[in-house]
Design an enzyme around this catalytic site. Structure first.
Site, mmCIF file in Angstrom:
data_model
loop_
_atom_site.group_PDB
_atom_site.id
_atom_site.type_symbol
_atom_site.label_atom_id
_atom_site.label_comp_id
_atom_site.label_asym_id
_atom_site.label_seq_id
_atom_site.Cartn_x
_atom_site.Cartn_y
_atom_site.Cartn_z
ATOM 1 N N CYS A 436 -103.669 56.617 9.347
ATOM 2 C CA CYS A 436 -103.231 58.018 9.350
ATOM 3 C C CYS A 436 -102.938 58.469 7.922
ATOM 4 C CB CYS A 436 -101.996 58.181 10.235
ATOM 5 S SG CYS A 436 -102.282 57.883 11.987
ATOM 6 N N GLU A 438 -100.566 56.556 6.004
ATOM 7 C CA GLU A 438 -100.042 55.402 5.279
ATOM 8 C C GLU A 438 -101.025 54.976 4.190
ATOM 9 O OE1 GLU A 438 -100.811 55.669 8.478
ATOM 10 O OE2 GLU A 438 -101.426 53.779 9.372
ATOM 11 N N ARG A 650 -89.775 45.606 3.532
ATOM 12 C CA ARG A 650 -89.981 46.735 4.432
ATOM 13 C C ARG A 650 -89.601 48.041 3.742
ATOM 14 N NH1 ARG A 650 -88.547 42.452 7.822
ATOM 15 N NH2 ARG A 650 -89.606 42.487 9.851
#
Length: 803
Positions: A436, A438, A650
């Site tokens: 998408c 990212e 993360r």
């Protein structure tokens, strides 16, 4: 489309090919599942990497292959275009449960024959408790079982399918061919010191790599022989085309590419085989114009190809891309409506030296996308302040076609964000979109740059207000940090939120780690690891830490609903005391039933500030709430940390695809006046009809988010009508708006639906008249008629902006 002529028309055979693919009903295909079962049975005693290599070898040697009459590229995923192979090594659970339901779905319909059902039933016993899902669930600690039982973290896609969300090293593949990788693997294998225990696993990995490379070479040769057979029955000029295709298939991807046709065929073979190996989505093409551009330039200068021939080859590739399909469980379709594969192609941007990277192929990609008008591939333009003006103009012409493409990602934010996190400058400048919105560095980045667990912020808020008990399921999700009915201040609520979201973040990490470890142990992808730096050098698969970089992101859903809910509570309950704690809770619990509930709902909607209107009151509240999650999430590295890659951490992401619909269905009434089970706001976009001050105000609100921390993607969807862009003046206004968003407000991403409400409503009533209507669902586009009614309604309800 009015301006479709701007890009010219498809050649007659590509038009015919496009129509045949679009008209093809998607079926469930058991062939791959049968071949996988056969390979697993024969190789049960082998190390898992060898078992996976032999599996791919068995598929590529024995699967059905064909070359359509219209195509000048070879390669198919299943026994027929758009059919969905089954991947039993991940799970057969949902497949067997839904055998008789695939054709009855409301959206994402698949067809299945009785023969296919019988074939799948015949192998089901072998896979019982012998798959990724079963072993992943068994690995989960009891402490997180409640979240899996309720589907709270949205891990369906991670247990049922491969990871992907990656771009492999296509540039090096074209330059060296698989032969180059083969030579390196042989050298590394021969140089191992087998007295070192770590070398035993490396030995098996290199052995698996050599098996797979050989299998891919023979797979391409199968198409070469088929092309020669068809040539023997064809007349000129088709005969010459087929013979040339046979020559190319005998050469690539094993040998380096030398022509543009060879480069495109090589890339397509790998793009295809990676998705045969693993059914992870968001397997993307990366910076296609940069690595394929030199081959086009050389051919054009040598007179081997014309621009028109190159465009036809590109349109052929994009139609081929659409033939790839994947069946998801019914539950998973709620977050991936429209059967998207998110195969992203990125163009534009900057070179590694910081210069404008636009080239001839950049323009031809736009032209070919303009001609095909398909939801695949997912087109991304990398924007920077010195982007070629003519290229920007052409990108806006594609946007006017109404396919929801291109999306614009900003170098001005993404490159610095990567560098801040440890990515080398030259690699940061070479990033591409993956799936998408990212982003990652092609050929050097591990799996799942986004797409891990979902955290539904509004649902968590409701739980916080209810003593830590999830309102939807009635199950306890966190410790009791208080009940909203008893809270005396807004600060008390935010304190409870801070504690609860940190607790849930820790729980999400536990779930992600367990499922990642299960994937590492059960389903290593050999070809994908081979083509990702530096798995070969480290003798590790991607999941073991083979990639140079490894950063991952979960997805935070309902950003705007969270902002508006907090603003309503703060202003109306605590600041102005127009609504009591009990009144709000009673209204939420009844879903705003009765005159009193409707009165409360009206106040929540009309009398409280709203995110998306450049109102600091609402905008700062979501920044504050988000900060608790971001701060906690940063504490926990992923399973590859310390095992080789740079990063291993993360970060946040809002690329929630169509999960706003499914997550909304699992969320009761929220304090912003949203009814129970209605969709949540999508990505970081404002809630429907709540952005009332125009697109500039939306951009300003979004820009207040901690964009540099949300490296997983800040997804912003906007909708404008075709008539709004019908004049050059308005098109220029839109361009200046986009440039301001990126240059001055540090926006990360924006994309546009160019369609009016009336068209969508009529298409919902008369889908047979709108076969080609494409809409932007989230970070991807899909044909409107294949979407569920809930997703269609969500798109219809989005605000239509004016300029």
């Amino acid at each position: 489309m009015e301006n479709a002529a701007h890009f010219g028309r498809l050649t007659p055979r590509m038009q015919a090919y496009r129509e045949s693919v679009l008209d093809k009903k998607p079926y469930i295909d058991a062939e791959r599942a049968l071949l996988v079962t056969e390979a697993y049975r024969e190789n049960q005693a082998q190390p898992v990497v060898i078992r996976r290599a032999r599996m791919l070898q068995n598929i590529l040697e024995n699967m059905t292959i064909y070359i359509e009459d219209e195509t000048i590229l070879a390669g198919n995923q299943a026994t027929s275009n758009k059919d969905a192979p089954i991947f039993p090594e991940y799970t057969l659970k949902f497949v067997m449960e839904e055998l008789d339901l695939f054709e009855k779905r409301d959206g994402d319909v698949f067809y299945i024959t009785e023969e296919t059902k019988d074939q799948l039933r015949s192998i089901a016993p072998f896979w019982e408790n012998n798959n990724l899902r079963a072993r992943g669930m068994a690995l989960l600690p009891e402490e997180v079982q409640v979240y899996m039982d309720t589907g709270f973290f949205g891990m369906e896609g991670k247990l049922n399918a491969g990871d992907a969300h990656i771009v492999v090293d296509y540039e090096n593949l074209l330059r060296c061919g698989l032969a180059g990788y083969e030579e390196r693997a042989r050298t590394l294998k021969a140089g191992l010191d087998l007295t070192d225990p770590a070398s035993i696993d490396k030995y098996q990995f290199y052995k698996a790599v050599l098996i797979v490379i050989d299998a891919v070479r023979h797979f391409a040769e199968r198409y070469a022989r088929l092309a020669e057979e068809k040539a023997g029955q064809a007349e000129e000029p088709r005969k010459a085309e087929l013979l040339e295709l046979a020559r190319i298939c005998r050469k690539v991807p094993y040998q380096p590419a030398e022509t543009f046709h060879e480069a495109v065929q090589s890339v397509w073979f790998i793009q295809l085989i990676l998705q045969i190996e693993s059914n992870g989505h968001s397997l993307s093409y990366g910076r296609f114009d940069q690595y394929a551009g030199p081959y086009l330039d050389a051919d054009l200068e040598a007179g081997r190809i014309t621009e028109d021939q190159a465009v036809e080859l590109l349109t052929n590739l994009w139609i081929k891309t659409l033939t790839i399909n994947k069946v998801r469980s019914q539950a998973h379709t709620f977050s991936s409506a429209g059967s998207p594969m998110y195969q992203n192609v990125t163009i534009g941007g900057q070179t590694k030296e910081g210069k404008d990277a636009v080239n001839r192929l950049s323009f031809l990609v736009l032209k070919s996308i303009g001609q095909t008008r398909l939801p695949q591939p997912n087109l991304t333009v990398r924007y920077h302040r010195n982007l070629d003006q003519a290229f920007m103009d052409e990108a806006l012409e594609v946007l006017k076609l109404g396919t929801g493409m291109p999306a614009f990602n900003s170098d001005e934010v993404i490159i610095p964000s990567f560098i801040e996190k440890g990515v080398a400058k030259e690699d940061a400048y070479n990033y591409s979109a993956v799936g998408c919105v990212e982003t990652a560095v092609p050929g050097k980045w591990g799996y799942r740059c986004t797409g891990m667990s979902y955290l539904n912020f509004p649902r968590v808020l409701l739980m916080v207000m209810n003593n830590g008990i999830d309102v939807t399921s009635g199950k306890r999700f966190t410790k009791d940090y208080g009940n909203f009915r008893d809270m005396k201040s807004f600060d008390e609520l935010m304190s409870a939120w801070d504690k609860a979201i940190r607790e849930l973040t820790r729980m999400s990490v536990i779930v992600e780690n367990a499922i990642d470890l299960a994937g590492e142990r059960e389903i290593p992808d050999i070809l994908c690891s081979t083509l990702t730096q530096d798995c070969l050098g480290r003798g590790k698969t991607i999941k073991e830490g083979g990639a140079i970089y490894d950063y991952i992101s979960g997805l935070q859903v309902g950003i705007a609903d969270m902002a508006d809910s907090l603003a309503a509570i703060k202003k109306l309950v605590f600041d102005e005391k127009k609504i009591s704690n009990d009144q709000l809770m009673d209204a939420l619990e009844s879903d705003f039933a009765g005159p009193e509930g409707e009165r409360i709902r009206h106040m929540l909607i009309e009398e409280a500030p709203k995110y998306g209107n450049d109102d600091d009151y609402a905008d700062q509240l979501i920044v504050d709430a988000y900060a608790s999650y971001i701060d906690e999430m940063k504490k926990y590295p992923n399973t590859r940390h310390g095992r080789g890659p740079i990063g291993g951490i993360r970060y946040a992401g809002t690329s929630s695809i169509s999960a706003n619909v499914g997550q909304g269905f699992g969320t009761m009434a929220t304090p912003n006046g949203r009814h129970a089970r209605d969709p949540l706001a999508e990505g970081c976009s404002p809630a429907h009809s709540m952005d009332r001050k125009g697109p500039t105000a939306v951009f300003k609100s979004v820009s207040k988010l901690p964009t540099h921390e949300i490296t997983g993607g800040v997804l912003l969807n906007q909708k404008v009508t075709p008539s709004l862009l019908s004049t050059p003046e308005n098109t220029r206004k839109l361009e200046m708006l986009i440039r301001t968003f990126f240059n001055r407000l540090e926006g990360y991403h924006v994309q546009y639906n160019v369609v009016d409400r009336a068209t969508l409503i009529d298409a919902q009533k008369h889908p047979e008249n709108y076969k080609d209507l494409i809409v932007r669902v989230a970070g991807y586009s899909a044909f409107f008629h294949v979407l569920s009614k809930a997703t269609q309604d969500d798109i219809i309800a989005r605000t239509e902006q004016t300029l």
